[in-house]
Design a protein around this motif. Structure first.
Motif, short mmCIF file in Angstrom:
data_model
loop_
_atom_site.label_atom_id
_atom_site.label_comp_id
_atom_site.label_asym_id
_atom_site.label_seq_id
_atom_site.Cartn_x
_atom_site.Cartn_y
_atom_site.Cartn_z
N ASP A 1 0.83 -1.21 0.00
CA ASP A 1 0.00 0.00 0.00
C ASP A 1 0.87 1.25 0.00
OD1 ASP A 1 -2.45 -1.29 -0.01
OD2 ASP A 1 -2.68 -1.24 2.17
N ARG A 2 1.87 1.25 0.87
CA ARG A 2 2.75 2.42 0.97
C ARG A 2 3.49 2.65 -0.34
NH1 ARG A 2 7.03 2.40 5.74
NH2 ARG A 2 7.67 0.52 4.61
N LYS A 3 3.99 1.58 -0.94
CA LYS A 3 4.72 1.72 -2.20
C LYS A 3 3.82 2.25 -3.31
CE LYS A 3 8.02 -0.74 -5.14
NZ LYS A 3 7.51 -0.21 -6.43
N LYS A 4 2.57 1.79 -3.33
CA LYS A 4 1.62 2.28 -4.32
C LYS A 4 1.51 3.80 -4.25
CE LYS A 4 -3.36 2.28 -5.33
NZ LYS A 4 -4.68 1.68 -5.01
N VAL A 5 1.45 4.32 -3.05
CA VAL A 5 1.30 5.77 -2.87
C VAL A 5 2.59 6.50 -3.18
CG1 VAL A 5 0.94 7.59 -1.15
CG2 VAL A 5 -0.58 5.60 -1.20
N THR A 6 3.69 6.04 -2.60
CA THR A 6 4.95 6.77 -2.81
C THR A 6 5.39 6.73 -4.28
OG1 THR A 6 6.19 4.79 -2.10
CG2 THR A 6 5.73 6.47 -0.43
N ASP A 7 5.10 5.64 -4.97
CA ASP A 7 5.43 5.58 -6.40
C ASP A 7 4.57 6.57 -7.19
OD1 ASP A 7 7.33 3.64 -6.01
OD2 ASP A 7 6.14 1.98 -6.85
N ALA A 8 3.32 6.72 -6.78
CA ALA A 8 2.41 7.60 -7.51
C ALA A 8 2.78 9.06 -7.39
CB ALA A 8 0.98 7.37 -7.02
N VAL A 9 3.41 9.45 -6.28
CA VAL A 9 3.69 10.87 -6.05
C VAL A 9 5.18 11.21 -6.08
CG1 VAL A 9 1.59 11.09 -4.67
CG2 VAL A 9 3.77 10.65 -3.51
N LYS A 10 6.01 10.24 -6.43
CA LYS A 10 7.45 10.44 -6.31
C LYS A 10 7.99 11.54 -7.23
CE LYS A 10 8.57 6.62 -9.49
NZ LYS A 10 9.20 5.27 -9.59
N ASP A 11 7.31 11.80 -8.35
CA ASP A 11 7.82 12.81 -9.27
C ASP A 11 7.12 14.17 -9.12
OD1 ASP A 11 5.40 11.95 -10.24
OD2 ASP A 11 6.04 11.87 -12.34
N VAL A 12 6.40 14.36 -8.01
CA VAL A 12 5.81 15.67 -7.75
C VAL A 12 6.91 16.60 -7.28
CG1 VAL A 12 4.13 16.98 -6.42
CG2 VAL A 12 3.59 14.65 -7.14
N ALA A 13 7.17 17.66 -8.02
CA ALA A 13 8.23 18.60 -7.66
C ALA A 13 7.89 19.31 -6.35
CB ALA A 13 8.42 19.62 -8.77
#
Length: 339
Positions: A201-213
């Motif tokens: 679950d955590r990886k799903k979220v962090t992967d989704a927002v990792k490229d937000v400047a």
């Protein structure tokens, strides 16, 4: 009614969080530095059996097992406890998730998930349980969590209650505690599956927002009960951060009363709140209260209708569903990124 119970819980949190001894309701007292946030094995336990050749992870706990809880107290388990009580909703959820429901002999008045927990004998509040009921339960081990503070813990221990305290402050702490409880109760295989699901679950979220400047991260305000928000040092703040948001109350520490003027000035782009929570006094939902506050129609989140309701239990309990709350937070902040 849940709303009455939630507000009672809210008031308990408020009292604890404003005490002179604690910066916030989730801060542990008397714990060793390396133990801050959770208990841990005093010496790494040896897992008998190892992994089955076919790939099925079937670890068995070897006893005696030494484990230290969040207060620094060392426990030595000669075998897996057979009669378990829990006076913390988060820990009750973990016990059931590990398949220990049939061994639970009592829970707090607030333990209502899963449904089976409602049928268990009630042992009083999460802050100060009913001493007579707790003793009468005859539990081999009583598990408590973030809401019970050191004086209450020590008083119960003085009454010969074998009380094990957990104090998670981050998702990592919660996951470590799941694995530790798997060791204590010889449910390591179930604990590993649960921990892996939470990590996914955590990886799903962090992967989704990792490229937000950094300059594009949305400003977020959370009101977890009427008039209250949360700053740094608590797991709810971490949920916002992991979701790629910036907590507008991050200059504060712990659980604090909101300053309406400061929130207006901070101008959050997203407001998170527990859905379906009704205020006892006004009989209004929290999102109604937020929208009707004087001057709050100037806030970008209100103007653009970016108010997102999240489940009040998953967001407030540092247990196995905390990563479900993380997913909800991320959907509320970046619905275009997290489906």
């Amino acid at each position: 009614m849940w709303d009455n119970r939630w507000n009672k819980l809210k008031r308990s949190i408020a009292v604890v969080s404003l005490s002179a001894a604690l910066a916030a309701v989730m801060v542990g007292c008397g714990a060793k530095d390396k133990l801050e946030g959770q208990g841990e094995a005093a010496a790494p336990p040896k897992a008998g059996g190892g992994e089955v050749q076919a790939g099925n992870a079937a670890k068995k706990t070897v006893y005696p097992l030494k484990v230290t809880d969040a207060t620094g107290k060392e426990f030595v388990f000669a075998k897996a406890p057979e009669r378990i009580a829990s006076v913390s909703p988060a820990e009750t959820e973990t016990l059931f998730a590990l398949g220990l429901g049939d061994k639970i002999v009592g829970v707090s008045d607030f333990c209502d998930y899963p449904a089976e927990a409602k049928a268990k004998p009630k042992l009083g509040s999460i802050v100060k349980p009913n001493e007579e009921a707790l003793i009468a339960a005859g539990a081999d081990l009583v598990v408590t969590g973030v809401s019970m503070q050191t004086p209450a813990v020590e008083k119960l221990r003085g009454l010969k209650v074998n009380l094990f305290k957990l104090e998670p402050k981050t998702i990592n702490d919660v996951i470590r505690n799941v694995r530790m409880m798997g060791q204590i109760f010889d449910r390591q295989e179930q604990a590993e599956k649960l921990a892996a699901s939470m990590e996914a679950d955590r990886k799903k979220v962090t992967d989704a927002v990792k490229d937000v400047a950094p300059e594009q991260k949305k400003k977020v305000f959370i009101e977890f009960s009427p008039g209250w928000t949360v700053g740094k040092g608590e797991f709810i703040d971490e949920l916002i951060t992991l979701s790629g948001g910036v907590n507008v109350a991050s200059s504060e520490k712990g659980y604090v009363k909101i300053s309406e003027e400061k929130i207006i000035a901070a101008n959050p782009q997203v407001i998170l709140y527990p859905k379906n929570l009704i205020d006892d006094q006004s009989k209004k939902t929290l999102d109604q209260i937020i929208r009707e506050r004087s001057g709050w129609n100037q806030i970008e989140a209100v103007k653009s209708n970016k108010l997102a309701g999240v489940d009040k239990d998953t967001m407030s309990r540092p247990g196995p569903r905390i990563t479900q709350a993380l997913v909800e937070f991320a959907k509320g902040i970046y619905p275009e990124r997290v489906k």
